[in-house]
Scaffold this motif. Structure first.
Motif, short mmCIF file in Angstrom:
data_model
loop_
_atom_site.label_atom_id
_atom_site.label_comp_id
_atom_site.label_asym_id
_atom_site.label_seq_id
_atom_site.Cartn_x
_atom_site.Cartn_y
_atom_site.Cartn_z
N CYS A 215 0.83 -1.21 0.00
CA CYS A 215 0.00 0.00 0.00
C CYS A 215 0.86 1.26 0.00
O CYS A 215 0.55 2.24 -0.68
CB CYS A 215 -0.93 -0.01 1.21
SG CYS A 215 -2.24 -1.25 1.11
N LEU A 220 -1.74 3.62 -1.77
CA LEU A 220 -3.11 3.24 -1.42
C LEU A 220 -3.37 3.62 0.03
O LEU A 220 -2.59 3.26 0.92
CB LEU A 220 -3.31 1.73 -1.60
CG LEU A 220 -3.20 1.20 -3.03
CD1 LEU A 220 -3.25 -0.32 -3.03
CD2 LEU A 220 -4.30 1.78 -3.91
N ILE A 222 -4.35 3.45 3.67
CA ILE A 222 -4.54 2.30 4.55
C ILE A 222 -4.50 2.74 6.00
O ILE A 222 -3.79 3.68 6.36
CB ILE A 222 -3.46 1.21 4.29
CG1 ILE A 222 -3.75 -0.05 5.12
CG2 ILE A 222 -2.06 1.74 4.57
CD1 ILE A 222 -2.92 -1.25 4.72
#
Length: 452
Positions: A215, A220, A222
């Motif tokens: 991630c 991303l 998270i």
């Protein structure tokens, strides 16, 4: 027959025109109130019956989408029913905020105590696309902390148990239950679809690190759950960046191994500052020689960590709250742990004074951040001699060598005064177990220093 005074009084009141008007008004009010209440009850019952009649069957067929991962549903639901179910959240977060939440996509890796509660509250809060990834099944021992599982679910994959329950709560939501084990090779497929948030609710450190690293490298968003096991104090649950955590053994291990992967910060975590006093339960004697055979999978923990069921739920709901407020542009601002910052500042000042007084040094090579790292990362917040965690200070181990992270130890102030009085090598003064621990920690720090 003579009339009583009470009867005369009633007759007098009845003949009074104003009293008659007042009694008429009261009677009319009672009739109106009764009629209004009856009408509202009738209307409410009618709306409830209509909602139940119009709501589609919750047990609906799912079909795979083109990617082979997601699921699609074509059924339409009455928007008024959905908004009524989310009415309290709409009042709190506003129409625009709820729309952002409803159109969001969240992936949850790990459907145990933390992950199941996070998933449940995201669903109840309006998230309409949730992918849940977990290879494990519901067991009797997991019923003390799982959000929805029952006796009937024992032996069922956790993700399926969640999906069944979720269809009863929000049948319009798109739930993707994936009974798979996450690893770095499956990450591109399992995390596909541009999720708005990913939740790490994994309790295996190698798998957790693989998820966090992926991630981080792929930008991303998270939020990760640290250790909820062996904890009992709900007031110690915190939200912070991974670099700011302390007192959590799992967070410490994750932090240090992430540094070796060139990840210093940028990962939001939920953790507890409570010092765990309960350890892994021992294996049965018959299992000791073949402990790995009793693990769920190779490299997974085979011993049991005691868990108070309420704490994972708090972790999960904390994660869900952070996500829904962030998605709705109603971000919370977790309090910085000022007590820890003040501790580092005090120890740093003490170190400066000691270095100046003992060695005539005006400027020391360690700043407050280095002090915090030494105290919590290298020495685990405890004296290397006694294991005490109060009234700590930092000082050189070997007075003949320069001050550095590989030549400083944490002691209590009383122990530090005795250490200052040592003439010669400290290895000749302390018990062997203390010396071995100091050298082991210095060796460990030399290895980690390559990645700092």
């Amino acid at each position: 027959m003579s009339k009583s005074p009470f009867t005369d009084a009633i007759a007098a009141l009845a003949s009074n025109h104003q009293v008659q008007l007042a009694m008429t008004a009261v009677g009319a009010s009672l009739v109106t109130s009764f009629a209004f209440t009856t009408y509202n009850t009738f209307q409410r019952n009618a709306r409830t019956k209509a909602a139940k009649r119009d709501a589609p069957d919750v047990h609906l067929p799912f079909t795979r989408d083109a990617s082979g991962i997601g699921f699609t549903k074509e059924e339409k639901y009455d928007e008024e029913i959905i908004k009524e179910q989310l009415a309290r959240n709409i009042v709190f977060l506003g129409e625009e905020g709820i729309e952002k939440i409803r159109h969001s996509f969240v992936i949850i890796v790990g459907a145990g105590g933390v992950g199941s509660w996070a998933a449940l509250m995201l669903l109840r809060s309006g998230v309409e696309h949730i992918r849940i990834i977990d290879f494990d099944q519901v067991t009797l021992s997991s019923l003390n902390r799982h959000a929805v599982a029952t006796h009937e679910d024992v032996g069922t994959p956790k993700v399926i148990a969640l999906k069944r329950n979720f269809e009863q709560i929000a049948p319009w939501a798109k739930i993707e239950p994936l009974t798979q084990l996450f690893n770095k090779n499956s990450a591109p497929q399992l995390l596909a679809g541009n999720p708005d948030f990913i939740i790490d609710a994994i309790d295996n450190i190698d798998t957790k690190l693989a998820l966090l690293k992926y991630c981080h490298d792929n930008h991303l968003p998270i939020i990760s759950s640290m250790g909820a096991g062996a904890k009992a104090d709900p007031t110690r649950v915190q939200i912070s960046d991974i670099s700011q955590t302390f007192e959590d053994p799992l967070a410490r291990a994750v932090r240090r191994r992430l540094r070796r992967m060139d990840v210093e910060s940028g990962i939001t975590v939920v953790y507890s500052t409570e010092k765990p006093n309960i350890k892994l339960l021992p294996l049965d004697e018959s299992r000791i020689d073949n402990a790995d055979e009793y693990a769920t999978l190779p490299d997974f923990r085979s011993r049991i960590l005691p868990v108070l069921g309420t704490i994972p739920s708090i972790f999960g709901m904390t994660i869900a709250t952070y996500i829904i407020t962030t998605l709705a542009s109603y971000p919370i601002q977790p309090l910085a742990n000022k007590n820890r910052d003040s501790l580092y500042a005090r120890i740093h000042r003490d170190l400066q004074v000691r270095e100046n007084k003992t060695y005539g040094t005006d400027i020391i090579p360690l700043d407050k951040r280095d002090v915090g790292y030494a105290v919590d990362e290298i020495w685990r917040g405890r004296s290397v001699i006694s294991g005490a965690s109060e009234k700590l200070t930092l000082l050189r181990w070997d007075k003949t060598q320069p001050l550095s992270l590989q030549n400083c130890v944490v002691l209590t102030k009383e122990e530090a005064a005795k250490h200052d009085a040592i003439v010669g090598k400290p290895e000749d003064y302390y018990p062997r177990e203390v010396v071995e621990l100091v050298h082991a920690r210095f060796k460990e720090e030399r290895e980690f220093a390559m990645f700092r």
